[in-house]
Design a protein around this motif. Structure first.
Motif, PDB file in Angstrom:
ATOM      1  N   GLY A 108     -16.345  16.213  20.746  1.00 45.90           N
ATOM      2  CA  GLY A 108     -15.182  16.670  20.002  1.00 45.90           C
ATOM      3  C   GLY A 108     -15.395  16.584  18.502  1.00 45.90           C
ATOM      4  O   GLY A 108     -15.002  17.487  17.758  1.00 45.90           O
ATOM      5  N   SER A 111     -17.383  19.411  17.216  1.00 46.63           N
ATOM      6  CA  SER A 111     -16.732  20.722  17.272  1.00 46.63           C
ATOM      7  C   SER A 111     -15.806  20.976  16.079  1.00 46.63           C
ATOM      8  O   SER A 111     -15.350  22.093  15.873  1.00 46.63           O
ATOM      9  N   VAL A 112     -15.523  19.921  15.319  1.00 49.40           N
ATOM     10  CA  VAL A 112     -14.677  20.076  14.136  1.00 49.40           C
ATOM     11  C   VAL A 112     -15.519  20.642  12.994  1.00 49.40           C
ATOM     12  O   VAL A 112     -16.568  20.084  12.665  1.00 49.40           O
ATOM     13  N   GLN A 138      -7.808  16.048  15.438  1.00 49.85           N
ATOM     14  CA  GLN A 138      -8.330  17.309  15.966  1.00 49.85           C
ATOM     15  C   GLN A 138      -9.290  17.056  17.117  1.00 49.85           C
ATOM     16  O   GLN A 138      -9.297  17.795  18.113  1.00 49.85           O
ATOM     17  N   THR A 139     -10.095  16.009  16.979  1.00 45.12           N
ATOM     18  CA  THR A 139     -11.071  15.671  18.025  1.00 45.12           C
ATOM     19  C   THR A 139     -10.387  15.364  19.344  1.00 45.12           C
ATOM     20  O   THR A 139     -10.733  15.916  20.387  1.00 45.12           O
ATOM     21  N   ARG A 141      -7.423  16.120  20.341  1.00 43.28           N
ATOM     22  CA  ARG A 141      -6.730  17.286  20.879  1.00 43.28           C
ATOM     23  C   ARG A 141      -7.691  18.173  21.672  1.00 43.28           C
ATOM     24  O   ARG A 141      -7.329  18.751  22.686  1.00 43.28           O
ATOM     25  N   LYS A 142      -8.933  18.253  21.208  1.00 39.87           N
ATOM     26  CA  LYS A 142      -9.932  19.094  21.868  1.00 39.87           C
ATOM     27  C   LYS A 142     -10.471  18.460  23.157  1.00 39.87           C
ATOM     28  O   LYS A 142     -10.826  19.157  24.101  1.00 39.87           O
ATOM     29  N   ASP A 212      -6.117  21.828  29.989  1.00 34.39           N
ATOM     30  CA  ASP A 212      -7.290  22.663  29.717  1.00 34.39           C
ATOM     31  C   ASP A 212      -6.859  24.087  29.380  1.00 34.39           C
ATOM     32  O   ASP A 212      -7.356  24.692  28.415  1.00 34.39           O
ATOM     33  N   THR A 215      -5.096  24.053  25.975  1.00 32.91           N
ATOM     34  CA  THR A 215      -6.059  23.926  24.890  1.00 32.91           C
ATOM     35  C   THR A 215      -6.785  25.242  24.651  1.00 32.91           C
ATOM     36  O   THR A 215      -6.993  25.657  23.506  1.00 32.91           O
ATOM     37  N   GLY A 219      -6.686  27.400  21.341  1.00 31.38           N
ATOM     38  CA  GLY A 219      -7.934  27.737  20.661  1.00 31.38           C
ATOM     39  C   GLY A 219      -8.101  29.223  20.497  1.00 31.38           C
ATOM     40  O   GLY A 219      -8.742  29.687  19.561  1.00 31.38           O
TER      41      GLY A 219
END
Length: 219
Positions: A108, A111-112, A138-139, A141-142, A212, A215, A219
């Motif tokens: 995660g 991915s930020v 943010q991490t 949340r992902k 999932d 999210t 996204g």
């Protein structure tokens, strides 16, 4: 049927289920906290700190869970004193699961976009506050779906504690099974325990699928 579904057996099983849920919950809390620390250290720590974090993660992820449970139950009391085996079993469980959570959280973090750091630094944020207020929210949340998937695995893996004579759900069911004499009663008992695991794990998996999709939609 009455040999299985009686008050003594049901209470006995629910005592084991209670311990299973407590161990799983404590393990998840510890592993998320420690796993976050490991992930941050591996990504943003100094050279020595990164080396130690990588070594910890790789050693634990590439060795059996039961080995660390056995180590915790039979070795750690020699250094830290006697305690309930369930406590030491949870410690070993948490040490192992933290390495798995660390890799989930690190994914995660990676991915930020790096631009988030640059934007935060330009506003005067330090690295700590950038991570705490901007990057980690943010991490998480992902990676919530992946973390919940690991929570399901953690709940199922509590059954390893039965091999250490710790009275969780599987161990309690094993004691009851040893007292049953007919094939039908044994089959009913196994089905009941499987049903309990299934209901809890399936409920969590439904939540995972929902988050999932949510999210992916965001996204």
């Amino acid at each position: 049927m009455s040999n299985v579904f009686n008050e003594i057996n049901i209470n006995f099983l629910f005592d084991g289920l209670y311990l299973t849920l407590v161990v799983a919950l404590v393990t998840c809390i510890i592993s998320i906290i420690f796993g976050t620390f490991l992930a941050i250290t591996r990504n943003y720590g100094g050279r020595i700190a990164r080396f130690l974090a990588i070594s910890y993660i790789e050693v634990f992820r590439n060795t059996p869970l039961l080995l660390w449970m056995l180590t915790a139950v039979f070795v750690l009391p020699s250094f830290f004193g006697r305690a309930n085996p369930a406590v030491w079993g949870t410690v070993g469980f948490s040490l192992y699961t933290s390495s798995v959570m660390a890799e989930i959280i690190r994914g995660g973090l990676n991915s930020v976009p790096k631009g988030q750091f640059e934007a935060a630094y330009s506003q005067g944020f330090s690295q700590f506050f950038t991570l705490f207020y901007i990057i980690l929210p943010q991490t998480f949340r992902k990676v919530i779906p992946s973390m919940l998937s690991q929570v399901i695995t953690t709940f199922k893996d509590t059954s390893f504690l039965a091999g250490l004579q710790i009275a969780e759900l599987t161990y309690q069911s094993k004691i009851i099974l040893a007292q049953l004499t007919t094939f039908e009663d044994i089959l009913i008992m196994i089905s009941l325990v499987a049903f309990i695991y299934f209901v809890i794990c399936f409920s969590l998996s439904v939540i995972v699928r929902y988050l999932d999709k949510k999210t992916a939609y965001i996204g």
